[in-house]
Design a protein around this motif. Structure first.
Motif, PDB file in Angstrom:
ATOM      1  N   LEU A   1      35.262 -26.594  18.407  1.00  0.00           N
ATOM      2  CA  LEU A   1      34.222 -27.166  19.262  1.00  0.00           C
ATOM      3  C   LEU A   1      34.185 -26.466  20.615  1.00  0.00           C
ATOM      4  N   SER A   2      35.362 -26.133  21.141  1.00  0.00           N
ATOM      5  CA  SER A   2      35.412 -25.404  22.409  1.00  0.00           C
ATOM      6  C   SER A   2      34.825 -23.998  22.258  1.00  0.00           C
ATOM      7  N   VAL A   3      35.186 -23.322  21.178  1.00  0.00           N
ATOM      8  CA  VAL A   3      34.674 -21.962  20.955  1.00  0.00           C
ATOM      9  C   VAL A   3      33.165 -21.990  20.720  1.00  0.00           C
ATOM     10  N   ARG A   4      32.688 -23.019  20.026  1.00  0.00           N
ATOM     11  CA  ARG A   4      31.243 -23.129  19.808  1.00  0.00           C
ATOM     12  C   ARG A   4      30.504 -23.264  21.134  1.00  0.00           C
ATOM     13  N   GLU A   5      31.078 -24.022  22.068  1.00  0.00           N
ATOM     14  CA  GLU A   5      30.462 -24.160  23.392  1.00  0.00           C
ATOM     15  C   GLU A   5      30.476 -22.818  24.134  1.00  0.00           C
ATOM     16  N   GLN A   6      31.576 -22.073  23.999  1.00  0.00           N
ATOM     17  CA  GLN A   6      31.635 -20.751  24.614  1.00  0.00           C
ATOM     18  C   GLN A   6      30.576 -19.822  24.031  1.00  0.00           C
ATOM     19  N   LEU A   7      30.335 -19.942  22.728  1.00  0.00           N
ATOM     20  CA  LEU A   7      29.317 -19.114  22.092  1.00  0.00           C
ATOM     21  C   LEU A   7      27.930 -19.450  22.634  1.00  0.00           C
ATOM     22  N   ALA A   8      27.642 -20.749  22.784  1.00  0.00           N
ATOM     23  CA  ALA A   8      26.336 -21.153  23.324  1.00  0.00           C
ATOM     24  C   ALA A   8      26.173 -20.677  24.762  1.00  0.00           C
ATOM     25  N   ASN A   9      27.242 -20.761  25.554  1.00  0.00           N
ATOM     26  CA  ASN A   9      27.161 -20.293  26.935  1.00  0.00           C
ATOM     27  C   ASN A   9      26.922 -18.790  26.995  1.00  0.00           C
ATOM     28  N   ALA A  10      27.597 -18.046  26.137  1.00  0.00           N
ATOM     29  CA  ALA A  10      27.394 -16.597  26.111  1.00  0.00           C
ATOM     30  C   ALA A  10      25.973 -16.248  25.704  1.00  0.00           C
ATOM     31  N   GLN A  11      25.420 -16.984  24.745  1.00  0.00           N
ATOM     32  CA  GLN A  11      24.037 -16.728  24.325  1.00  0.00           C
ATOM     33  C   GLN A  11      23.058 -17.014  25.464  1.00  0.00           C
ATOM     34  N   ARG A  12      23.281 -18.099  26.203  1.00  0.00           N
ATOM     35  CA  ARG A  12      22.405 -18.402  27.333  1.00  0.00           C
ATOM     36  C   ARG A  12      22.474 -17.309  28.393  1.00  0.00           C
ATOM     37  N   LYS A  13      23.673 -16.804  28.646  1.00  0.00           N
ATOM     38  CA  LYS A  13      23.815 -15.736  29.634  1.00  0.00           C
ATOM     39  C   LYS A  13      23.120 -14.460  29.179  1.00  0.00           C
ATOM     40  N   ILE A  14      23.220 -14.141  27.901  1.00  0.00           N
ATOM     41  CA  ILE A  14      22.540 -12.942  27.395  1.00  0.00           C
ATOM     42  C   ILE A  14      21.038 -13.061  27.599  1.00  0.00           C
ATOM     43  N   THR A  15      20.487 -14.213  27.248  1.00  0.00           N
ATOM     44  CA  THR A  15      19.044 -14.425  27.423  1.00  0.00           C
ATOM     45  C   THR A  15      18.650 -14.342  28.893  1.00  0.00           C
ATOM     46  N   LEU A  16      19.431 -14.987  29.762  1.00  0.00           N
ATOM     47  CA  LEU A  16      19.126 -14.981  31.190  1.00  0.00           C
ATOM     48  C   LEU A  16      19.185 -13.571  31.760  1.00  0.00           C
ATOM     49  N   TYR A  17      20.265 -12.851  31.489  1.00  0.00           N
ATOM     50  CA  TYR A  17      20.427 -11.523  32.083  1.00  0.00           C
ATOM     51  C   TYR A  17      19.409 -10.533  31.531  1.00  0.00           C
TER      52      TYR A  17
END
Length: 491
Positions: A409-425
């Motif tokens: 569950l923690s890693v899944r949250e990290q994956l979602a955060n990384a995806q949001r950062k990729i989209t933002l940047y």
């Protein structure tokens, strides 16, 4: 049989990977090299093979016992003299004891195999993490190179403006804007397509219409002010513009050297995992690519239950103690022994005592022995020990499952955060590119400052670097999920 099957499965696994993924720049290629060469992984594999050799040892019956006795003086018996005795005895454990012992050792060997799998998956994760780190550094090096090209083109434009007459700063501001594309060629940054360049040109046209009119009004207004040379000097900036661009280029060169140094150390670490020379060349793809990955919580958690080595190890441990409990119960039952006794008898001379036909004939006597497990405390203690260890293994499984679920569950949250950062940047990078081209157009037209252009250029590089780092983080998090699943997937 089980040993041969498991060993062949591992060999087929390695051979299939070598056959399908043979490219030098493929991550799977380096994973295969690591699986074959890493000494720590080889230790675990040899331990597993050694544990397989315990299975036939546990299922073996006790060695037979041979007893030999010789009489220093033959013993007088009826119809002969007994010279020697030979006894051969074979003991057999109670029915099912050997099978339970083999089952226990087979489960212990499975535990050793799962430990090897866990070591292999941890090694694969280390290789993947180092791989994506290297790709991130390589991409950052490429991004810095692209911005150096942008600054070189900007420096050419600044030199041209410095060499032009000062009076052209106001009267020919519109002409400078129209001729900027002819004097300077700005390559797209960060792999931007021609479609992005077209969007930037369209945006520049749409936005530059108002600045041109406002610039004309400003020029008109300044014409009424005493002395219009202040606007010309402010727009051109003189040689200071060129020097500021050189300062920015020097900063990029310093960052480039720092990244090259990081690549050297990261390459050495990567080769260490592969048990190769530290300076061995690592072939990397041209650009870092975001892996395609879909998350389904129910299927992922189910896959973790089925495939994770830690859970499989706890399951095998519980099964081993279950088999040991069966063996302990049978060890508390009698052991049966079957044997023969052979007596060597010599003839007795007739000394006034009558003899029979048995005089001097050797004797053969079948024997049956039985152990009596009279002292029951040790057998009960062994069985209680096995029960408690079996319960401990079950609790260990549940504890490991809870930890893995929380980790997923923690890693899944990290994956979602990384995806949001990729989209933002990525969005910020595109906006920064358009803004940079507009700032260059304004600078060429004499209505913008070089400081604004350099600020936007630094933002553009920053978003490129952050996006590359976010992609590397995203792919590394996928490697963490694959480690939990014990399932290696690469592009």
């Amino acid at each position: 049989m089980k040993r041969s099957i498991l060993f062949m499965l591992f060999i087929i696994y390695i051979a299939a990977e070598k056959q399908v993924f043979a490219q030098a720049d493929s991550l799977m290629h380096y994973l295969t090299v690591a699986a074959e060469n890493n000494p720590a992984l080889r230790v675990e594999f040899l331990n597993y093979r050694a544990s397989l050799e315990k299975i036939p040892q546990a299922g073996a019956i006790p060695d037979p016992q041979l007893e030999m006795g010789f009489f220093l003086k033959p013993m007088e018996i009826i119809d002969g003299k007994q010279v020697a005795d030979f006894k051969l005895m074979q003991m057999f454990p109670w029915f099912g004891t050997r099978r339970a012992a083999r089952s226990e050792m087979a489960e212990m060997a499975r535990m050793s195999y799962e430990q090897f799998r866990q070591k292999r998956e941890n090694l694969f994760f280390d290789v993947k993490s180092a791989w994506w780190g290297l790709q991130n550094l390589q991409q950052q090096l490429t991004n810095i190179g692209e911005n150096k090209v942008l600054l070189t083109s900007l420096k050419t434009l600044a030199l041209q403006r410095f060499a032009s007459p000062l009076t052209q700063g106001v009267s020919n501001s519109g002409g400078a804007a129209r001729n900027m594309s002819a004097t300077t060629s700005l390559p797209p940054a960060g792999g931007m397509s021609s479609e992005m360049g077209g969007m930037a040109t369209t945006g520049a046209t749409g936005v530059m219409a108002n600045p041109s009119s406002s610039g004309a009004q400003t020029s008109s207004g300044m014409g009424k002010m005493p002395g219009s040379s202040g606007m010309t000097a402010g727009s051109q900036g003189g040689m200071s513009n060129v020097l500021r661009i050189d300062m920015e280029l020097n900063e990029l060169l310093n960052e480039e050297q720092a990244i090259l140094s990081q690549i050297t150390s990261a390459t050495a670490k990567f080769n260490t995992l592969l048990n190769r020379s530290a300076d061995e060349v690592i072939v990397l793809p041209d650009t870092i690519t975001q892996l395609a990955f879909s998350v389904d919580n129910s299927s992922m958690l189910e896959a973790i239950r089925r495939q994770n080595p830690m859970l499989s190890m706890a399951t095998a441990e519980a099964a081993a103690y279950e088999a040991k409990l069966r063996m302990d119960k049978r060890m508390g039952l009698p052991m049966i022994g079957i044997g023969l006794q052979y007596s060597v008898i010599s003839k007795r001379m007739a000394m006034g005592i009558p003899t029979t036909d048995m005089n001097g004939k050797d004797m053969l006597m079948p024997m049956l022995s039985l152990t009596i497990p009279l002292y029951r405390n040790k057998y009960r203690a062994q069985q209680n020990e096995s029960r408690l260890m079996r319960e401990a293994a079950a609790d260990k499984y549940q504890s490991a499952l809870n930890d893995l679920t929380a980790e997923y569950l923690s890693v899944r949250e990290q994956l979602a955060n990384a995806q949001r950062k990729i989209t933002l940047y990525e969005q910020q990078r595109q906006l920064a590119l358009v803004t940079y081209q507009l700032a260059v157009n304004e600078f060429a037209a004499g209505i913008g400052s070089i400081a604004n252009v350099l600020d936007v250029e630094r933002q553009l590089l920053d978003y490129k670097l952050k996006r590359s780092e976010a992609v590397a983080t995203y792919n590394t998090v996928i490697a963490m999920i694959e480690n939990l699943l014990s399932d290696t997937q690469t592009e």
